[in-house]
Structure formats: structure tokens, C-alpha cells
Design a protein around this motif. Structure first.
Motif, PDB file in Angstrom:
ATOM      1  N   UNK A   1       0.926  -1.233  -0.495  1.00 40.85           N
ATOM      2  CA  UNK A   1      -0.366   0.337   0.187  1.00 40.85           C
ATOM      3  C   UNK A   1       0.489   1.591  -0.048  1.00 40.85           C
TER       4      UNK A   1
ATOM      5  N   UNK B   1      -1.870   6.870   0.626  1.00 40.84           N
ATOM      6  CA  UNK B   1      -1.401   7.693   0.917  1.00 40.84           C
ATOM      7  C   UNK B   1      -3.293   8.144   1.049  1.00 40.84           C
ATOM      8  N   UNK B   2      -4.052   7.317  -0.272  1.00 38.02           N
ATOM      9  CA  UNK B   2      -5.193   8.019  -0.578  1.00 38.02           C
ATOM     10  C   UNK B   2      -6.192   7.055   0.618  1.00 38.02           C
TER      11      UNK B   2
ATOM     12  N   UNK C   1       3.997   1.712  -0.924  1.00 36.43           N
ATOM     13  CA  UNK C   1       5.016   1.763  -2.478  1.00 36.43           C
ATOM     14  C   UNK C   1       4.229   2.142  -3.227  1.00 36.43           C
ATOM     15  N   UNK C   2       2.526   1.510  -3.708  1.00 38.64           N
ATOM     16  CA  UNK C   2       1.851   1.991  -5.021  1.00 38.64           C
ATOM     17  C   UNK C   2       1.399   2.712  -4.383  1.00 38.64           C
ATOM     18  N   UNK C   3       1.666   3.439  -3.126  1.00 39.20           N
ATOM     19  CA  UNK C   3       0.637   5.021  -2.479  1.00 39.20           C
ATOM     20  C   UNK C   3      -0.579   5.224  -2.475  1.00 39.20           C
ATOM     21  N   UNK C   4      -1.158   3.742  -2.401  1.00 36.94           N
ATOM     22  CA  UNK C   4      -2.661   3.710  -1.902  1.00 36.94           C
ATOM     23  C   UNK C   4      -2.532   3.954  -0.983  1.00 36.94           C
TER      24      UNK C   4
END
Ligand SMILES: Nc1ncnc2c1ncn2[C@@H]1O[C@H](COP(=O)(O)OP(=O)(O)O)[C@@H](O)[C@H]1O
Ligand SMILES: [Mg+2]
Lengths: 309, 379
Positions: free
Chosen positions: B210, B217-218, B212-215
Motif C-alpha cells: 500500500x 496515502x489515499x 509502495x504503490x501510494x494507495x
């Protein structure tokens, strides 16, 4: 809500490991406004937006977002903000519908199924709802992200470089959509590097090295910069550009196809510096300064002022 | 022409680039050096499949000369560490059941007198044989040891007793696993090994992914509370853990016919503490690792000592003290004992408590560390 300001913050400061990334920033955004947020890479735009929606706590400063205190009430703020991250941050291994459904559940959207259906229809993706988000092109990913931001009917959109890597047609559609939303009372803070997009904002702010350098409407920002710009066309422009750049009174020399734009803040000194080159072979004229000229000028000044040697 | 053939310069350019990248990725570099060293130390020094100094208690109903000689020579042997005298058979069995003692030597009443009378009294060695490899050498040793000890005393007029026939009748009771079937030990042990590997690795990956993929932050920009995110991510893996436990139990029962003496619901209840401990390690790893590769490497760094020092691969009591000390910290060590205790020995809740406690302490400690780290990474 405090007056008409959706965002009203003062003195906001954030440091990472002793390095000030956002420096005493003040910003006011009115309801229904599309507010452009510009600045070079690494100037603290993303960091500032993260502080607005409670992902980061400011080291200093105070203020409100949607009438809630940005330090203490980030939970309430989150409920009414749609934040679109700079990098695509939905799940690439979930389908379009699953992504929307997941976000809708997190916001506990009422009539979730209906909201997801409506969102899919508005995207024009009803037929492709089973497709994995990871397989979408850049433009579609951006539209999906926007749809996900909107699913809980927020009051404020924080869009971090939403149009990076998106083709011109998709960008135009995107901005039409944002304007439609703003007409309906939604407020949007959008970061971008594109000048045409900056010009589509009601107002804008320019930051560099964490400092707010200019803000207002496009006209106000251009006027405040007090820049004078000359345009020249004629033979052997590359050599002319070289010579002009060597002169201290000249701040910028930019090539635009078959013309050069030369700008500086001190109109008198600029004219004196240019006059030796007023030859019959060249065609010289003053033109209104562009936003880009203004921003580059601002950035250079800021670098002299704030950047550490 | 030289541009289209194999070029040493281009080849070198790639070699150099690889080395630069290798050096930049500190953790991978560390692991490349660290894992071989760890393996070398663990395999080279920690592992000894000839366990010695096994804890032995004496249940003695005789205080004649021969029983004293016998105990004395056991004390002096390498294999037995005699440090306890029990008063009753019940206590003796409890000590074996909780795994505190490996052997109980049962000396019957009138042992000395009956030897003198040439009656060939029985001498019983109760062995915890759940792990056959832990006891086999000691069991071989006791026979010779007992004979030699007595032979020394059977001198002069008593010489005839040793010449003619065995003076005593040594019987060895391999408790819990009388036939010495290794599967009885290995199959229940695999439960902990498999849980450790998947739980640590999967959770550390799931959370690092989560980030690493930037999800992440969301996710954090939505009203979702960090605790909701954490627990929501963990619960599915707890269920996965239980599916694994059930699979192993079914295999143990139907493929390997491992006895199941104790209560399965007790085992399932105790397993949650162990699963939670491993998930906590996974979370903590994910707060340190910046990408998925690092998460895998760090999980492996935890898994390797768990595998080798927990008594699964090699008898715990065969390891040097420092290795045992590390092993005592690891939850897998105690979970092995717990599973063996319930399945093979029919342990009751009180009897597994000594194994459950260290796992809980480990869980709390790691959770605390993970929580501190997790809060730091939010800002
Ligand atoms: N979590 C962080 N830790 C340390 N430094 C950071 C962190 N986030 C951002 N920075 C630094 O802060 C500066 C501003 O970054 P950012 O807000 O992403 O700028 P922008 O969005 O305007 O490009 C950069 O120099 C970046 O390296
Ligand atoms: Mg940014």
C-alpha cells in the motif's frame, strides 16, 4: 462556516528533518472558486495539500478548512474533502467498480449502490466496470480518480497535478468538468505546471521554496510582477540571444519559434540594454508579459532570496 | 563494426551500474552479507543433533547404595542433567507433560536390597519421546551407564552378580511417541513453521505494498481511521492462518495419523495468540521496509532463526546456551511445545500456560514497537 472562505490558513509551516518545506504560507480560497496552485517541483505544493486534509500536521500555523480547524478537526475535514493524489492511488488490481465501491464504503455513502452506478454512468464506464483499474490509460485513470473523489459529494476538491501525463483533449474535458462542478458550488484547489490551465483558474497562487510569491487573478499576478517584455524577430537569433543573456539588465531570454522574448523588471535599464541591437534587420516591439515569463522571473528571484548556496 | 558486436565497454557499464545500485540499496546489500553469516553461525555453531545435559528428574523410592551410585554416575554423565527429585509419580508425569523435564528415572523400592539378593529389579526411565531425535542418544547411553555404575560397586563377594547376568532390568518408556515416529514431531511442528512464514511475510507485504504503490496515502485521506485500516487488513490474514491450521490438522490426522490426545478447540484458541504475534512482526517489518523486496528480506531474517532455533529442525536442548536464549524469545519455540503438548501429550489449559505466556509477552513487545514505528511513519 467562516464567511465565504472555504480555506483560510495563516503561517502554515512544515519542516522535514530541519529543512523548511512550507514556509509561513497563508492562503484564502472562496467558495465556488477554482484556485490554481503553481510552483516548481519540490516547492511544497503536495506537502501543503497534505496538511490541509490532515495527512500531515503543520509544525506551525493555524487556520480552517471548511470551517474546521486544520490541526484538531481533520476527521471532520476528511469527510467533506475529495483528495486526488499526485500519483494514481486507487487499487490497480481492483476493477473500476470495486474501486468506486470501496471508496464509497469508506465514506459510508448513503445509497452506495446507486452512487456507484451514477458515478460509472457519468464516467461513461458502465460497460467497462469490470475492467481492472491498472489496465486503464492515463486519461482514464485520471477520470476514475476524479470520480472516486466525488463519490461522497465533497465540498472541496484538492487535486494534486491531476492532468500530468494526460493528452490535451482529456485535459480540456477535465477542466470543463471542474468548471461545471465549481458552478454548482464546489471549491477546487488544483496544482498544475501548465500555463493554459493556470489561466483557466479564477485565482492562483505561486510558491517556490515553500514561500508564497504571488497570488490573485492572472491579471493581478502579471501586473504585480511589473515585468516588461520585448519581442524580436529577424536573422541570427541564437547569436543575439547569447549576447543578450550576457547583459545583467536582461533577466530572461526565451526563444518562441522565430521570435525571442526578452523580459526584465526594470523597464528603463532593459531598454538601454537592448537599444544597441535595434538594427533595421530586426523587428522589435513590446508585448504584454505572459504568465510563464512572470513565473520564471518569480522563481529566479526566489532562488536568489531563499535557496541556500 | 565494433558497435554491433559484444562490447566489453557496454558490458562493463552494466556491471558497474549493477554494483552502484547494489550499494545504494543498503538493506539488500546487508542481507546479502547478513543471511550467509546468519546461516553459517546457526548451522555451524547452534545446531547439534546430539543433545546433551538433558534435564532429568529422579523419582526414588530407595536410598540404598546402588541407587545413590546410579544417580551419581548419571549426574556425571554428559547426557543427563539430574537436578531434581520428585516425590510422586503424578508430579513426575506433570514434569514430562509440560516439557520441563526430558527424563524421569524411576527407582523402585528396595532397589539395592533386591540387587543384592540377585532379584534383578526393574529400573524405569520415562522419556519424553515426542521428538525422537532429542532422546535417542541419551537412551542408548543410559544402558551402558547403568551397567558400568553398578559394576563398579559389584566387587568382591558380589562379583558373581555382574558376571552371571544383568543385575537390573532396565526398561525405557518412550512416552507420547512409543514407536519413535518422526512425523509425530514434525507434522505438528510444521503448523508453527508455516504460520510463521506466511503470516509475517504476507502482512509485511500487504502493508508495504500500500505504501509502495501510494494507495496508503489515499486510504489515509479518507475518514478511515488508522486502526480500522490495520485491523481491517489483519483480520483476513488471521482467517487465512486458521485455514492453514485446519489444513495441517486434517493432513496430520488422515495422512500421517498423528495422535490427537488433547482438545482441538484449545489448540485453535491458543493459535490465535501465536498468529497475532506473527502478524505483529509483519506490521513492524512493514513500518521499517520501504518496498516489498525489503519486506520479504526482513521477513526472511526473522524466519530463518525461527526455523533453526525453535527446536523444529534440531533438538532444542542440543543447542548451545546462547542459541537457546535466542530460541526462548522466539514465539515459534513455544508454539512447537504447545502444539506437541496438546496433540501428543494431551495437555490441559494449565499445562500449556507456560508456553502461551512467552508468546504473549513477545506479542505485546512487538506490538508496542510496531505501534511506535507506525505512528512515526504517518508524519
Ligand atoms: N515525508 C517527507 N520527508 C522528507 N522530505 C519530504 C517529505 N515529503 C516531501 N519532502 C520534501 O519536501 C519538498 C517539497 O515536496 P513536495 O511537497 O512534494 O513538493 P511539490 O509537490 O511542490 O513538488 C521536497 O524537497 C521533498 O523532497
Ligand atoms: Mg507534488
Amino acid at each position: 462556516m467562516n464567511g465565504e472562505h472555504v480555506i483560510d490558513v495563516r503561517n502554515v509551516t512544515k519542516r522535514f528533518n530541519g529543512k523548511t518545506v512550507v514556509n509561513r504560507l497563508a492562503l484564502q480560497v472562496r467558495r465556488g472558486e477554482i484556485y490554481g496552485f503553481l510552483g516548481p517541483n519540490g516547492s511544497g505544493k503536495t506537502t501543503f495539500i497534505r496538511m490541509l486534509c490532515g495527512l500531515l500536521t503543520p509544525d506551525e500555523g493555524e487556520g480552517s478548512c471548511l470551517g474546521f480547524d486544520i490541526r484538531r478537526q481533520s476527521d471532520q475535514i476528511k469527510l467533506q474533502v475529495g483528495y486526488m493524489t499526485q500519483k494514481f492511488s486507487l487499487y490497480e488490481d481492483l476493477s473500476i467498480r470495486e474501486n468506486l465501491d470501496f471508496i464509497a464504503r469508506l465514506y459510508r455513502v448513503r445509497d452506495r449502490r446507486e452512487a456507484v452506478e451514477k458515478s460509472l454512468a457519468r464516467l461513461g464506464l458502465t460497460g467497462r466496470h469490470k475492467q481492472l483499474a491498472g489496465q486503464l490509460s492515463g486519461g482514464w485513470k485520471q477520470r476514475l480518480s476524479l470520480a472516486a473523489c466525488l463519490i461522497h459529494d465533497p465540498q472541496l476538491l484538492l487535486l494534486d497535478e491531476p492532468t500530468a501525463g494526460v493528452d490535451p483533449k482529456a485535459r480540456r474535458d477535465f477542466w470543463d468538468e471542474v468548471h461545471k462542478l465549481a458552478a454548482g458550488g464546489l471549491t477546487a484547489l488544483i496544482t498544475t505546471h501548465y500555463m493554459d490551465e493556470a489561466e483557466r483558474c479564477h485565482r492562483l497562487a505561486y510558491i517556490a521554496y515553500g514561500n508564497l510569491l504571488a497570488h490573485g487573478t492572472v491579471e493581478e499576478v502579471v501586473a504585480a510582477a511589473g515585468l516588461t517584455t520585448w519581442s524580436v524577430s529577424g536573422p541570427d537569433l541564437p547569436r543575439l540571444a547569447e549576447e543578450l543573456r550576457a547583459r545583467p539588465a536582461v533577466e530572461q531570454v526565451v526563444a518562441f519559434g522565430n521570435t525571442l522574448h526578452i523580459s526584465a523588471r526594470d523597464a528603463e535599464r532593459l531598454r538601454d540594454a537592448l537599444s544597441p541591437h535595434f538594427t533595421p534587420a530586426h523587428h522589435w516591439q513590446t508585448i504584454p508579459s505572459g504568465l510563464e515569463d512572470v513565473f520564471i522571473s518569480l522563481m529566479q528571484t526566489a532562488r536568489d532570496q531563499y535557496a541556500k548556496p | 563494426m565494433k558497435d554491433i558486436h559484444f562490447s566489453v565497454h557496454r558490458f562493463l557499464a552494466i556491471v558497474i551500474k549493477e554494483f552502484i545500485q547494489m550499494r545504494r540499496d543498503r538493506l539488500t546489500f546487508g542481507m546479502m552479507i547478513g543471511i550467509p553469516i546468519l546461516q553459517l553461525i546457526l548451522f555451524g555453531y547452534a545446531i547439534n543433533s546430539d543433545p546433551k545435559h538433558l534435564p532429568t528428574a529422579i523419582l526414588c523410592a530407595d536410598n540404598g547404595i546402588f541407587s545413590r551410585t546410579l544417580v551419581y554416575s548419571m549426574r556425571n554423565s554428559d547426557y543427563f542433567a539430574v537436578d531434581h527429585v520428585v516425590q510422586s509419580e503424578k508430579e513426575a508425569h506433570r514434569l514430562l507433560a509440560t516439557g520441563k523435564y526430558q527424563f524421569i528415572l524411576q527407582i523402585p523400592e528396595d532397589f539395592t536390597r533386591r540387587i543384592l539378593r540377585g532379584e534383578c529389579p526393574g529400573l524405569v526411565l520415562l522419556a519424553d519421546a515426542t521428538d525422537p531425535s532429542a532422546t535417542s542418544n541419551a537412551i542408548t547411553a543410559i544402558d551402558r551407564l547403568a551397567r558400568e555404575a553398578l559394576d563398579r560397586d559389584l566387587k568382591g563377594p558380589l562379583q558373581h552378580l555382574r558376571m552371571e547376568r544383568n543385575a537390573i532390568d532396565l526398561r525405557i518408556h518412550r512416552m507420547y511417541n512409543p514407536e519413535g515416529i518422526t512425523q509425530y514431531n514434525i507434522v505438528p511442528g510444521l503448523m508453527g513453521v508455516i504460520l510463521t512464514m506466511t503470516m509475517v511475510m504476507i502482512t509485511s507485504l500487504a502493508i508495504t505494498r500500500e505504501r509502495e504503490r501510494g494507495t496508503m496515502e489515499n486510504l489515509l485521506s479518507t475518514p478511515a481511521h488508522p486502526l480500522e485500516v490495520m485491523i481491517g487488513k489483519l483480520v483476513p490474514y488471521i482467517l487465512v492462518g486458521y485455514v492453514q491450521v485446519c489444513l495441517i490438522l486434517v493432513a496430520a490426522q488422515f495422512l500421517f495419523e498423528v495422535p490427537m490426545l488433547g482438545s482441538l478447540s484449545l489448540l485453535l484458541a491458543a493459535a490465535i495468540v501465536f498468529i497475532a504475534a506473527n502478524l505483529a512482526v509483519g506490521i513492524t517489518v512493514s513500518t521499517v521496509a520501504t518496498n516489498q523486496l525489503q519486506a520479504v528480506q526482513m521477513s526472511f531474517f526473522f524466519f530463518l532463526p525461527s526455523l533453526l532455533l525453535s527446536g523444529f529442525m534440531f533438538p532444542f536442548r542440543g543447542m548451545p546456551t546462547w542459541a537457546q536464549a535466542i530460541g526462548q524469545i522466539l514465539p515459534l519455540t513455544h508454539f512447537h511445545r504447545l502444539v506437541r503438548g496438546i496433540l501428543l501429550k494431551g495437555n490441559t489449559p494449565e499445562e500449556i500456560l507456560p508456553h502461551l505466556l512467552p508468546i504473549s509477552v513477545f506479542l505485546m513487545t512487538v506490538l508496542f514497537i510496531g505501534w511506535c514505528r507506525y505512528r512515526q511513519t504517518l508524519d
